[in-house]
Design a protein around this motif. Structure first.
Motif, short mmCIF file in Angstrom:
data_model
loop_
_atom_site.label_atom_id
_atom_site.label_comp_id
_atom_site.label_asym_id
_atom_site.label_seq_id
_atom_site.Cartn_x
_atom_site.Cartn_y
_atom_site.Cartn_z
N ARG A 69 0.82 -1.22 0.00
CA ARG A 69 0.00 0.00 0.00
C ARG A 69 0.85 1.27 0.00
O ARG A 69 0.45 2.28 -0.59
N VAL A 70 2.00 1.22 0.68
CA VAL A 70 2.90 2.38 0.70
C VAL A 70 4.31 1.91 0.41
O VAL A 70 4.62 0.72 0.46
N ASP A 71 5.18 2.86 0.12
CA ASP A 71 6.57 2.55 -0.18
C ASP A 71 7.25 1.95 1.05
O ASP A 71 7.16 2.51 2.16
N ARG A 72 7.93 0.82 0.85
CA ARG A 72 8.51 0.07 1.97
C ARG A 72 9.56 0.91 2.73
O ARG A 72 9.58 0.96 3.97
N GLU A 73 10.42 1.56 1.96
CA GLU A 73 11.50 2.34 2.60
C GLU A 73 10.93 3.50 3.41
O GLU A 73 11.35 3.75 4.55
#
Lengths: 168, 465
Positions: B121-125
């Motif tokens: 759903r969102v950027d992992r970093e």
């Protein structure tokens, strides 16, 4: 508002109008899918009217505007005016030749058209700009000058069928 | 009982002393003059959030939302960089909150579990960076207050804060103002505490004053697009109509609060006047620009139903129409004379003269016919005058390309309705590694009026089946 657009608006809203130079309105007319047709002179100025451009798509599917349809009597009267004022199919129908209301009414009554209806039809045609009247004299009007070329071509092909005095 | 404060002289707005107050009294002539003289052209760089450092690269919506959050957090921010510049950070916070409300989080969640629940759903970093921040700020707390704890719970205040940030970033603070109004009314209906009531009224007055000033600024300086974006934040301003009865009620209960109540009503009127000025400018400028998108489809429908015909007609006062004209068509004219004209387009073109060129299709047709005859004759030769013949061994003995060609020719004959010959292929498969064609099904050629497939084909099929 620039002069071209203003002149085009006047022509659209008010009908034929005298202009100093018809070329000044050509560009705006083209943008509105119209062409400018000269229909006479007023002193040194040219009287012009607007006609639809030849390539304008006016089919009811793509141009869903309300259209006033003419009654059969008015159409027959117009056909008679064309027949009387446009004797030579090789020429353009406008301006044609003058004829008389008496002649037109005589042709129409000979085709079993009620004279009162025919007089009413002449009145309607004058209002629509299809004819102009000066006393008993009748001439074709600017609306005929604005007919599409395809329509004129069709009328020319069936020219012999238009009612006139020497043909019943 | 409704009390008219103006009639009683209890709440009387001060006479206008500056242009903004005059605007609040709805002096339309002054309004139009002011609009004509100082409103900027669309696209001028008057977007307040655009001027904030770090937000200039964002789109208008994200810029406005983050700009509001900065202003919201400013009272408790340690420095100017305390608020994120990345609009995705809000989505991360929302995703983390969602991870904890999915159920099964009673004993806390590890960071790995949180990340797994959020998925792509969102950027992992970005998520991992934000989780570190959330932990440091107490948004996430360790399940046990000991070192090296790996399981986290979410601080309930964080969920509420998330909601507040969402609401304020999207709609500004008008919702909070209306909520404060409701709380004040509830307080008044119970056992009101004078000090608390005074505090509420001062807060309402301050917020109304700030909004009125901000809207005045926007109306005077902001481009049309920003005004349109702000419009939705103030579309519930009519709820303030209840403020005046509330002020009357306050004065009846606590006459000492008359001045404060009067100030609140005055600020509300100023705010409503500013909202009207904003709408007037949006409609005026949008109308001049022929921007039909400034109103919703529902607005147009409502106008069509409720607006008097003369007002609707006024919209088209400056629109050019063609003079009414009849539709004159040659076919109609000719039809009236008893002749039916046909247009150039409808008329059938004359038949073209016979061409002297060689027909390019004829050789192909002749070749196809020759091939059909060749196949039929070949098939007849295979029958050798009989009605039925088993061709299995022949196919088996031919090398593969030739066997394939033979079968193709036979199927071609079979599909030709003009021929009487038909091909039957059994369901069995003969496998002979030493034969030229190793896999062969029984093939039988026969005339169509002959009997069913021969006993040989059926027996082979039954043996192999």
């Amino acid at each position: 508002m620039d002069d071209q657009a203003l002149m085009l608006a006047r022509l659209r809203a008010g009908g034929p109008r005298a202009v100093v130079d018809a070329a000044t309105v050509l560009e705006a007319a083209e943008l509105a899918a119209r062409r400018v047709v000269p229909v006479g002179t007023d002193g040194s100025r040219t009287v012009v009217t607007l006609a639809w451009a030849d390539d304008a798509d006016l089919s009811p599917e793509t141009w869903p505007i309300a259209r006033r349809e003419l009654s059969p009597t008015v159409l027959l009267t117009l056909a008679t005016c064309l027949g009387c004022c446009w004797p030579d199919a090789a020429t353009e129908p406008y301006p044609g030749h003058p004829t008389s209301a008496t002649t037109v009414l005589r042709v129409l009554t000979s085709r079993n058209t009620d004279e009162r209806w025919a007089k009413g039809a002449l009145h309607d045609l004058e209002e629509l700009g299809c004819i102009t009247r000066d006393g008993d004299e009748i001439r074709l009007g600017p609306a005929i000058a604005a007919l599409a070329r395809t329509e004129v071509s069709m009328l020319r092909r069936e020219h012999a069928a238009l009612p006139r005095e020497d043909r019943r | 009982m409704r009390v008219d404060l103006r009639r009683r002289g209890a709440i009387v707005p001060k006479p206008p002393t500056d242009p903004r107050d005059r605007r609040a009294t709805s002096d339309s002539r002054w309004l139009s003059h002011r609009r004509a003289t100082i409103w900027p052209v669309s696209g001028s760089n008057a977007d307040s959030a655009r001027q904030l450092p770090g937000l200039s690269e964002l789109g208008p919506d994200a810029r406005r939302r983050l700009g509001r959050l900065r202003a919201l957090v400013a009272p408790v921010a340690a420095d100017a960089g305390a608020v994120v510049d990345d609009p995705d950070a809000l989505e991360v916070a929302r995703a983390v909150c969602d991870a904890f409300v999915q159920g099964g989080a009673a004993g806390g969640l590890t960071k790995a579990q949180i990340i797994a629940r959020i998925g792509d759903r969102v950027d992992r970093e970005l998520l991992e960076r934000r989780l570190t921040v959330f932990e440091k700020l107490g948004f996430l707390r360790t399940y046990l207050d000991k070192k090296h704890q790996q399981r986290y719970t979410i601080e309930p205040t964080s969920l509420v804060g998330q909601e507040v940030f969402e609401r304020i970033s999207r709609h500004g603070g008008v919702d909070e103002l209306l909520a404060l109004l409701v709380r004040t009314r509830s307080l008044l209906e119970s056992q009101p505490d004078l000090q608390q009531l005074t505090s509420h009224l001062r807060e309402i007055r301050a917020i109304l004053s700030a909004y009125a000033n901000e809207l005045d600024r926007l109306v005077a300086t902001a481009p049309l697009r920003e005004l349109i974006a702000q419009r939705a934040d103030h579309d519930r301003a009519n709820a303030l109509d209840e403020l005046e009865p509330l002020a009357v009620h306050v004065v009846e209960r606590f006459p000492k609060l008359q001045t404060l109540a009067s100030d609140v009503v005055e600020e509300a009127q100023r705010y409503l006047g500013a909202v009207q000025a904003m709408m007037a400018r949006i409609l005026d400028e949008g109308g001049r620009a022929r921007d039909f998108s400034i109103l919703s489809a529902d607005d147009y429908l409502t106008a069509a139903i409720d607006t008097p015909p003369e007002d609707l007609a006024a919209v088209f006062e400056r629109v050019v129409f063609d003079a009414p004209a009849a539709w004159i068509g040659a076919s109609d004219i000719l039809a009236a004379t008893g002749r039916r004209g046909t247009s150039d387009r409808e008329r059938r073109p004359p038949e073209p003269a016979p061409s002297s060129d060689t027909d390019p299709v004829r050789p192909l047709l002749e070749a196809a016919e020759a091939m059909r005859r060749r196949r039929a004759l070949a098939a007849e030769r295979l029958l050798q005058g009989a009605d039925i013949r088993d061709l299995t061994s022949m196919v088996q003995s031919l090398p593969w390309p030739s066997a394939a060609r033979l079968l193709a020719d036979l199927f071609g004959v079979d599909l030709d309705d003009r021929e009487e010959l038909r091909v039957h292929v059994g369901e069995a498969t003969f496998v002979d590694p030493d034969a030229a064609t190793t896999y062969v099904s029984p093939v039988e050629l026969r005339r169509s009026d002959a009997a069913k497939p021969s006993e040989a084909v059926r027996s082979k099929a039954s043996v192999d089946g």
